[in-house]
Design a protein around this motif. Structure first.
Motif, mmCIF file in Angstrom:
data_model
loop_
_atom_site.group_PDB
_atom_site.id
_atom_site.type_symbol
_atom_site.label_atom_id
_atom_site.label_comp_id
_atom_site.label_asym_id
_atom_site.label_seq_id
_atom_site.Cartn_x
_atom_site.Cartn_y
_atom_site.Cartn_z
ATOM 1 N N GLY A 43 0.785 -1.230 0.000
ATOM 2 C CA GLY A 43 0.000 0.000 0.000
ATOM 3 C C GLY A 43 0.813 1.274 0.000
ATOM 4 N N ALA A 44 2.134 1.171 0.046
ATOM 5 C CA ALA A 44 2.976 2.370 0.050
ATOM 6 C C ALA A 44 2.857 3.099 -1.288
ATOM 7 C CB ALA A 44 4.434 1.994 0.300
ATOM 8 N N ALA A 45 2.953 4.411 -1.241
ATOM 9 C CA ALA A 45 2.890 5.231 -2.455
ATOM 10 C C ALA A 45 4.286 5.407 -3.030
ATOM 11 C CB ALA A 45 2.284 6.589 -2.128
ATOM 12 N N TRP A 46 4.378 5.461 -4.341
ATOM 13 C CA TRP A 46 5.646 5.715 -5.020
ATOM 14 C C TRP A 46 5.360 6.545 -6.265
ATOM 15 C CZ3 TRP A 46 4.072 3.268 -9.273
ATOM 16 C CH2 TRP A 46 3.324 2.094 -9.141
ATOM 17 N N VAL A 47 6.395 7.202 -6.801
ATOM 18 C CA VAL A 47 6.255 8.070 -7.964
ATOM 19 C C VAL A 47 6.399 7.268 -9.264
ATOM 20 C CG1 VAL A 47 7.234 10.085 -9.169
ATOM 21 C CG2 VAL A 47 7.082 10.061 -6.662
ATOM 22 N N ASN A 48 7.421 6.446 -9.353
ATOM 23 C CA ASN A 48 7.692 5.619 -10.531
ATOM 24 C C ASN A 48 8.407 4.365 -10.069
ATOM 25 O OD1 ASN A 48 7.921 4.753 -13.222
ATOM 26 N ND2 ASN A 48 9.711 6.011 -13.642
ATOM 27 N N LEU A 49 8.340 3.331 -10.893
ATOM 28 C CA LEU A 49 9.030 2.080 -10.602
ATOM 29 C C LEU A 49 10.101 1.838 -11.652
ATOM 30 C CD1 LEU A 49 5.980 -0.212 -9.771
ATOM 31 C CD2 LEU A 49 7.572 0.849 -8.153
ATOM 32 N N LEU A 50 11.198 1.229 -11.208
ATOM 33 C CA LEU A 50 12.284 0.852 -12.106
ATOM 34 C C LEU A 50 12.545 -0.639 -11.934
ATOM 35 C CD1 LEU A 50 14.355 3.913 -11.103
ATOM 36 C CD2 LEU A 50 13.658 3.478 -13.440
ATOM 37 N N ARG A 51 12.807 -1.306 -13.046
ATOM 38 C CA ARG A 51 13.076 -2.742 -13.017
ATOM 39 C C ARG A 51 14.555 -2.977 -13.301
ATOM 40 N NH1 ARG A 51 9.694 -7.367 -13.392
ATOM 41 N NH2 ARG A 51 10.858 -9.156 -14.159
ATOM 42 N N CYS A 52 15.218 -3.726 -12.406
ATOM 43 C CA CYS A 52 16.629 -4.054 -12.560
ATOM 44 C C CYS A 52 16.822 -4.872 -13.823
ATOM 45 C CB CYS A 52 17.098 -4.834 -11.331
ATOM 46 S SG CYS A 52 18.796 -5.425 -11.455
ATOM 47 N N LEU A 53 17.778 -4.474 -14.662
ATOM 48 C CA LEU A 53 18.043 -5.189 -15.900
ATOM 49 C C LEU A 53 18.965 -6.388 -15.695
ATOM 50 C CD1 LEU A 53 18.332 -2.198 -18.384
ATOM 51 C CD2 LEU A 53 16.454 -3.805 -18.117
ATOM 52 N N THR A 54 19.394 -6.622 -14.468
ATOM 53 C CA THR A 54 20.206 -7.794 -14.171
ATOM 54 C C THR A 54 19.339 -8.928 -13.639
ATOM 55 O OG1 THR A 54 22.132 -6.424 -13.669
ATOM 56 C CG2 THR A 54 22.157 -8.683 -12.825
ATOM 57 N N CYS A 55 18.486 -8.622 -12.646
ATOM 58 C CA CYS A 55 17.736 -9.693 -11.977
ATOM 59 C C CYS A 55 16.223 -9.511 -12.017
ATOM 60 C CB CYS A 55 18.191 -9.819 -10.530
ATOM 61 S SG CYS A 55 17.674 -8.449 -9.479
ATOM 62 N N GLY A 56 15.733 -8.353 -12.455
ATOM 63 C CA GLY A 56 14.295 -8.127 -12.546
ATOM 64 C C GLY A 56 13.655 -7.524 -11.309
ATOM 65 N N HIS A 57 14.428 -7.229 -10.257
ATOM 66 C CA HIS A 57 13.880 -6.592 -9.054
ATOM 67 C C HIS A 57 13.163 -5.309 -9.445
ATOM 68 C CE1 HIS A 57 14.162 -3.698 -5.669
ATOM 69 N NE2 HIS A 57 13.914 -4.757 -4.920
ATOM 70 N N VAL A 58 12.004 -5.058 -8.878
ATOM 71 C CA VAL A 58 11.255 -3.823 -9.118
ATOM 72 C C VAL A 58 11.369 -2.958 -7.875
ATOM 73 C CG1 VAL A 58 8.984 -2.810 -9.579
ATOM 74 C CG2 VAL A 58 9.657 -4.935 -10.720
ATOM 75 N N GLY A 59 11.873 -1.736 -8.051
ATOM 76 C CA GLY A 59 12.033 -0.813 -6.927
ATOM 77 C C GLY A 59 11.503 0.564 -7.272
ATOM 78 N N CYS A 60 11.178 1.324 -6.240
ATOM 79 C CA CYS A 60 10.677 2.683 -6.447
ATOM 80 C C CYS A 60 11.846 3.626 -6.764
ATOM 81 C CB CYS A 60 9.868 3.156 -5.240
ATOM 82 S SG CYS A 60 10.706 3.053 -3.650
ATOM 83 N N CYS A 61 11.533 4.698 -7.495
ATOM 84 C CA CYS A 61 12.549 5.631 -7.985
ATOM 85 C C CYS A 61 13.068 6.560 -6.893
ATOM 86 C CB CYS A 61 11.965 6.445 -9.135
ATOM 87 S SG CYS A 61 10.700 7.624 -8.609
ATOM 88 N N ASP A 62 14.063 7.353 -7.242
ATOM 89 C CA ASP A 62 14.669 8.294 -6.293
ATOM 90 C C ASP A 62 13.730 9.420 -5.884
ATOM 91 O OD1 ASP A 62 16.949 6.782 -6.368
ATOM 92 O OD2 ASP A 62 18.208 8.303 -7.317
ATOM 93 N N SER A 63 12.660 9.659 -6.632
ATOM 94 C CA SER A 63 11.670 10.664 -6.242
ATOM 95 C C SER A 63 10.651 10.100 -5.258
ATOM 96 C CB SER A 63 10.939 11.197 -7.477
ATOM 97 O OG SER A 63 11.839 11.849 -8.341
ATOM 98 N N SER A 64 10.703 8.806 -5.016
ATOM 99 C CA SER A 64 9.823 8.148 -4.045
ATOM 100 C C SER A 64 10.523 8.094 -2.695
ATOM 101 C CB SER A 64 9.499 6.728 -4.507
ATOM 102 O OG SER A 64 8.890 6.730 -5.773
#
Length: 109
Positions: A43-64
């Motif tokens: 339920g946490a809010a984030w601005v944008n998501l980025l997907r790691c091009l090595t392993c596929g991990h999805v993380g929130c951006c630096d603006s989050s």
């Protein structure tokens, strides 16, 4: 989609450098359905998501608030991540701090 990325001018920086992490082994993962940050609490809010091009991990951006894509890149040594925002076609190299775009068949973005 392409497997190749190249540095591109970033409106927020003075120039374009070189990135040693953009070899042909780097892939563009498919956008996951219903993507959420793998590290944020539910339920946490984030601005944008980025997907790691090595392993596929999805993380929130630096603006989050969590900046989990950044911490994943540095904590795991996976420097490249691509935006998952609909319509975005770019990646970021956290190690070289470079904006990247896909290379087309003719070698251009």
């Amino acid at each position: 989609m392409t497997d190749h990325w190249r540095p591109a001018p970033d409106p927020g920086s003075a120039g374009t450098g070189t990135c040693g992490h953009t070899d042909p082994g780097v892939h563009v993962p498919k956008r996951p359905n219903g993507a959420v940050c793998d590290s944020c609490p539910p339920g946490a809010a984030w601005v944008n998501l980025l997907r790691c091009l090595t392993c596929g991990h999805v993380g929130c951006c630096d603006s989050s608030a969590g900046k989990h894509a950044h911490s994943h890149a540095h904590g795991h040594g996976h420097p490249l991540a691509c935006s998952l925002r609909p319509g975005d076609v770019w990646a970021w190299c956290y190690e070289d701090e470079l904006y990247l775009v896909p290379v087309g068949k003719d070698g251009e973005a």
